[in-house]
Write a protein that holds these residues in place. Structure first.
Motif, PDB file in Angstrom:
ATOM      1  N   GLU A 201       5.545   3.580   1.513  1.00 18.82           N
ATOM      2  CA  GLU A 201       5.039   2.266   1.114  1.00 18.82           C
ATOM      3  C   GLU A 201       5.298   1.282   2.242  1.00 18.82           C
ATOM      4  O   GLU A 201       6.350   1.308   2.872  1.00 18.82           O
ATOM      5  N   VAL A 202       4.322   0.407   2.485  1.00 16.58           N
ATOM      6  CA  VAL A 202       4.539  -0.736   3.362  1.00 16.58           C
ATOM      7  C   VAL A 202       4.234  -1.962   2.517  1.00 16.58           C
ATOM      8  O   VAL A 202       3.192  -2.040   1.856  1.00 16.58           O
ATOM      9  N   VAL A 203       5.182  -2.909   2.513  1.00 18.68           N
ATOM     10  CA  VAL A 203       5.098  -4.067   1.633  1.00 18.68           C
ATOM     11  C   VAL A 203       5.318  -5.359   2.403  1.00 18.68           C
ATOM     12  O   VAL A 203       6.085  -5.409   3.353  1.00 18.68           O
ATOM     13  N   CYS A 204       4.605  -6.382   1.971  1.00 27.26           N
ATOM     14  CA  CYS A 204       4.752  -7.725   2.511  1.00 27.26           C
ATOM     15  C   CYS A 204       5.032  -8.659   1.336  1.00 27.26           C
ATOM     16  O   CYS A 204       4.393  -8.554   0.287  1.00 27.26           O
ATOM     17  N   HIS A 205       5.968  -9.570   1.531  1.00 26.55           N
ATOM     18  CA  HIS A 205       6.356 -10.485   0.455  1.00 26.55           C
ATOM     19  C   HIS A 205       5.845 -11.907   0.685  1.00 26.55           C
ATOM     20  O   HIS A 205       6.413 -12.858   0.154  1.00 26.55           O
TER      21      HIS A 205
ATOM     22  N   ALA B  95       0.868  -1.175   0.000  1.00 25.34           N
ATOM     23  CA  ALA B  95       0.000   0.000   0.000  1.00 25.34           C
ATOM     24  C   ALA B  95       0.904   1.224   0.000  1.00 25.34           C
ATOM     25  O   ALA B  95       2.018   1.185   0.536  1.00 25.34           O
ATOM     26  N   PHE B  96       0.418   2.302  -0.601  1.00 22.73           N
ATOM     27  CA  PHE B  96       1.198   3.523  -0.762  1.00 22.73           C
ATOM     28  C   PHE B  96       0.396   4.724  -0.273  1.00 22.73           C
ATOM     29  O   PHE B  96      -0.776   4.868  -0.601  1.00 22.73           O
ATOM     30  N   ILE B  97       1.075   5.587   0.479  1.00 22.37           N
ATOM     31  CA  ILE B  97       0.461   6.805   1.023  1.00 22.37           C
ATOM     32  C   ILE B  97       1.414   7.973   0.792  1.00 22.37           C
ATOM     33  O   ILE B  97       2.625   7.830   0.955  1.00 22.37           O
TER      34      ILE B  97
END
Length: 128
Positions: free
Chosen positions: A114-118, A103-105
Motif C-alpha cells: 500500500e502507498v498512502v497519502c494523508h 492504492a493497494f497492489i
C-alpha cells in the motif's frame, strides 16, 4: 517508529525489480545490497529489507507513505506495469478517514503493498 522491516521472498530478482520500479515514485532508493539481499529507503533513517530466502512466506501488508496523491497514482501505475495485481485503485478510503488516499497492489509473493497519502483537501494544489 520503525527502524526497518525485513521480509523474505521466493524469487529475489523478480521481487527486487518489482519493488524498485513500483516504489520509485515515492523516492525509494537502494541503500545497500549484499549476500543477504537489498535494503531500500526514502530517507536513510528507516528501511525496507528484502531477503533472499527462496520460499514464499506468509503475506504481509506493508504501507508506505507518499508525499502527495500524485505519488500514490504513480505507484499504482508503476506497480501494475511491473507485474503487480490490483488490490485497490487509488482513491479516498473513507472507512479510515476523509483524507486517507491510498492504492493497494499484490506483489510477487502475495504481499499487499500500500502507498498512502494523508493530504486533506486544503493541502491539495489548485487545479485549473
Amino acid at each position: 517508529m520503525f527502524d526497518h522491516i525485513v521480509f523474505g521472498v521466493s524469487d529475489y530478482e523478480e521481487s527486487k525489480s518489482f519493488f524498485l520500479k513500483s516504489l520509485k515514485p515515492i523516492g525509494i532508493v537502494v541503500v545497500d545490497e549484499g549476500p543477504l539481499g537489498i535494503e531500500l529507503s526514502t530517507d536513510g533513517k528507516s528501511s525496507l529489507c528484502i531477503r533472499r530466502n527462496g520460499e514464499k512466506t506468509t503475506p504481509l501488508h506493508i504501507a508506505l507513505v507518499a508525499e502527495n496523491r500524485h505519488q500514490v497514482d504513480e505507484f499504482y501505475q508503476a506497480a501494475l506495469a511491473s507485474g503487480g495485481k490490483d488490490n485497490g485503485a487509488p482513491g479516498i478510503r473513507p472507512e479510515y478517514s476523509s483524507h486517507y488516499y491510498a492504492a493497494f497492489i499484490i506483489g510477487p509473493d502475495g504481499h499487499n503493498i500500500e502507498v498512502v497519502c494523508h493530504e486533506n483537501e486544503s493541502q491539495l494544489p489548485d487545479r485549473e
